[in-house]
Design an enzyme around this catalytic site. Sequence first.
Site: not given
Lengths: 514, 514
Positions: A255, A292
């Site tokens: 990720e 994020c």
Amino acid sequence: MITLKSYLRGEWVEGRGELATLFNPTTGEPIAKAGTGGIDLKAALEHARAEGGPALRAMTFAERGAVLKAMSKAIHEAREELIEASILNGGTTRSDAKFDIDGASGTLAYYASVGKQLGDKKTIVEEPEQLGRGARFFGAHVWVPLRGVAVHVNAFNFPAWGLAEKAAVALLAGVPVISKPATATALLTVRVMEKIVATGAVPRGALQLVAGSTQDLLEQLGPQDALAFTGSGDTGTKLRGLGNVLARSTRVNVEADSLNAAVLAPDADDETYAMFLRDVSKEMTQKSGQKCTATRRIFVPRDAIDRVQSDLAERLADVKVGDPALAEVTMGPLATAQQRDDYRAGVAKLEASGARVVFGSATEPDVIGADAQKGYFVGPVLLRADAPATANAVHEHEVFGPCATLMPYEDANEVVELVARGGGGLVASVYGDDRELLSTLILGLAPHHGRVLVGSKKVADQAIPPGLVLPSCVHGGPGRAGGGEELGGERGLRFYMQRCAVQGDRALLDKILG
Amino acid sequence: MITLKSYLRGEWVEGRGELATLFNPTTGEPIAKAGTGGIDLKAALEHARAEGGPALRAMTFAERGAVLKAMSKAIHEAREELIEASILNGGTTRSDAKFDIDGASGTLAYYASVGKQLGDKKTIVEEPEQLGRGARFFGAHVWVPLRGVAVHVNAFNFPAWGLAEKAAVALLAGVPVISKPATATALLTVRVMEKIVATGAVPRGALQLVAGSTQDLLEQLGPQDALAFTGSGDTGTKLRGLGNVLARSTRVNVEADSLNAAVLAPDADDETYAMFLRDVSKEMTQKSGQKCTATRRIFVPRDAIDRVQSDLAERLADVKVGDPALAEVTMGPLATAQQRDDYRAGVAKLEASGARVVFGSATEPDVIGADAQKGYFVGPVLLRADAPATANAVHEHEVFGPCATLMPYEDANEVVELVARGGGGLVASVYGDDRELLSTLILGLAPHHGRVLVGSKKVADQAIPPGLVLPSCVHGGPGRAGGGEELGGERGLRFYMQRCAVQGDRALLDKILG
């Protein structure tokens, strides 16, 4: 000053030699040290393989779920203490600390319920099918846990949730975990781990914690191991390119960076527009923009851009930067001095690429109750780029703090293309009420994203903001976002399991696989 | 001598400059040339993205399935001509040629039926679920085709099936294909492609063929592209480690080396034992052992090893090596001079690692109707290693030809560990009739394999041999086998699609996603 301990082979151990220093981002004062010098991490890997794996594989999904439940409960019960650790080492407000900590206990509780639903089984079997003309010869695809170790390398911004969300999935799948938080904010992770260990619920070897460098641990991973990483794209690329990982097909989930976009459709109803403003301003400033999934690019119809700019500026003006322990403060500092410097340089990079600052300042925020020079404070910044097609850095450089760039677009196809310039993202959000238009946006954005949140009048009062990662939906994204996929309920277990097509006598398979 | 053409941007084009030579493996005579010098492969990529992708995405699954049906039909109708090309360039017997060619048309027909079942949709939507307390806010995971190109790099041993099995899945998913066969045996692939192109059924830009080197095509792949490779582990590792692939998260699927094992259980019934012998001897010699799913290691109870050795030797003695065009010949040459040399060196390597040849000779086969010195002939070889735990090369070095190593074991747990020494494989087969024992073997082997075939009395007359890849079951394996997964019916489409969690008003999602 305290030295954080790692939890390895059933013991809390302290590193020797040179240690890293952890700071209080609000004051810039050192608060702890951490390191793994002198610690045998290969032995930890061996411990996980020899004890943790067999112990977990001997348990049913329901039993593993019960372990997660105990972990969740331990975190929830220690909530106040953990919030303090988060404020101290993460510079988070209480609200931001809860986002991380409640996210941790919530995700564990969710996966506990997934385990309960999966019940008294140890494998997952897909619908068998007849393979030949004869009625007896069948094939069944069965999922079994990998025989190795899951190594989790987490990001600094979610010290609690990062540990919990990855561990929940791997443990439920039946794979032992070695978790490595970012050292800079590992105080909270260590506190969480202490609570987990104290439950006595986790089988020996099933969950270990590395507070400090992983040394050459990752170079030991093989064909039955899995590596899950959250962090920068550069590091993700490096991990995926490790010689042993490439040669031995070690599974890797990444990720990474994401230039998440919010798109306002031209037809949006008032309630939808209010939702858009609420979401965007929240996604810019929650956790000081260190998520994020935070919104980095805002696309609005050209004729609405001035109004949006003024409405967003008004909301951002309400943000109070300062000591996150104070009730009136709504945004704390960034987590590290490096993050602060990167943020300032990042905003400058966006400016150099054709964006201009239309609200706020990256360098000189008003700070409440703390020394602006000593803490890692920055202000929220709204940028605007009127020629989005040429503002390359806006689509390619993730500035990890409370800023976003507002851009105009002409029509749905153009905005789909502009959003896609991000090269793959974790989440996009679209706000509108015209079904035709939303259809073009959703289906156009889907190939480039792991998730698309659709804001519309009918759900304006009940939808979650796009930055919130629900364990029931997948989390990840293609391309720049790392090409990974986590969570998503039962879906997430697959990363830690091998799918094997078992072919044979139907009656026999039924009995063996259940 | 003919020069093979590539099919790119809707045209058959010939490479210039230095060309590779293709040989007839039976005679060692050159038969064709091929190369891509002077050809603009970036333009082919662009063509696929600009024309092939949009054309496929505009079609429903059923429509794409109809394209596959036409491809299947074209191959089936040209079967005799294609068998000749296979014998000429691949050195295959008629039976081995059919295995490849019928596998191609069969897999396309199978995926045509998958398309028909998926029907008038363009996306696949998983069961939606309520996400919050409000009854309207839902999440649906939708699969949409990637917006890029699927590049397929295939192995020399299946010039027809390799093209077809990968293309079927990508095209049905809605992603245009550039297929690159191994140059050495590309004659058959080009002939297959000619038949496909002649149907006129494939949309422009949806399927292109590179006969020769890919130049720097793979270095152009980005976040919406997918690379599927079948071949050696070393090349797979190299492709997966390409800078752009790592940095841009290009999806890569690798099918590589595999030390497939067959395990005979101690209790096997006579019919089961006969099935075991039939399968093992077939998997050793079919296509001259040049199958990634061929059996390389044979594990039998210690007290049965002499009997098994003698029974297998008896069967292998029936193998007639020679000109594959002759009816009495049952095994042709290897495909290239390099493969022959590697085979001989490989057998020597196994011998050096503790195995001894108990039947046949790698170097001096009796050859019928051809010159043993000019063609790439080798004989079937049975090796035996009485101390399997120390015979490292037997577990680690895939000898790609008609040989396998027979080994004894004591109990089920030991044999599971010995099989796992292969480091991850495509398929294992177990033969027995004791349910308890089979359960230990199946669940023990599953984590290390993409597929486990279970031979037992009840299916002895209807089971397929382990080397046969059915499109309805996944094909691939962890670790050394590449960590990939292909086929498996609808499962295979996922590699070419992005899963996106769409969150919003349930009624809206229902209407947009269907």
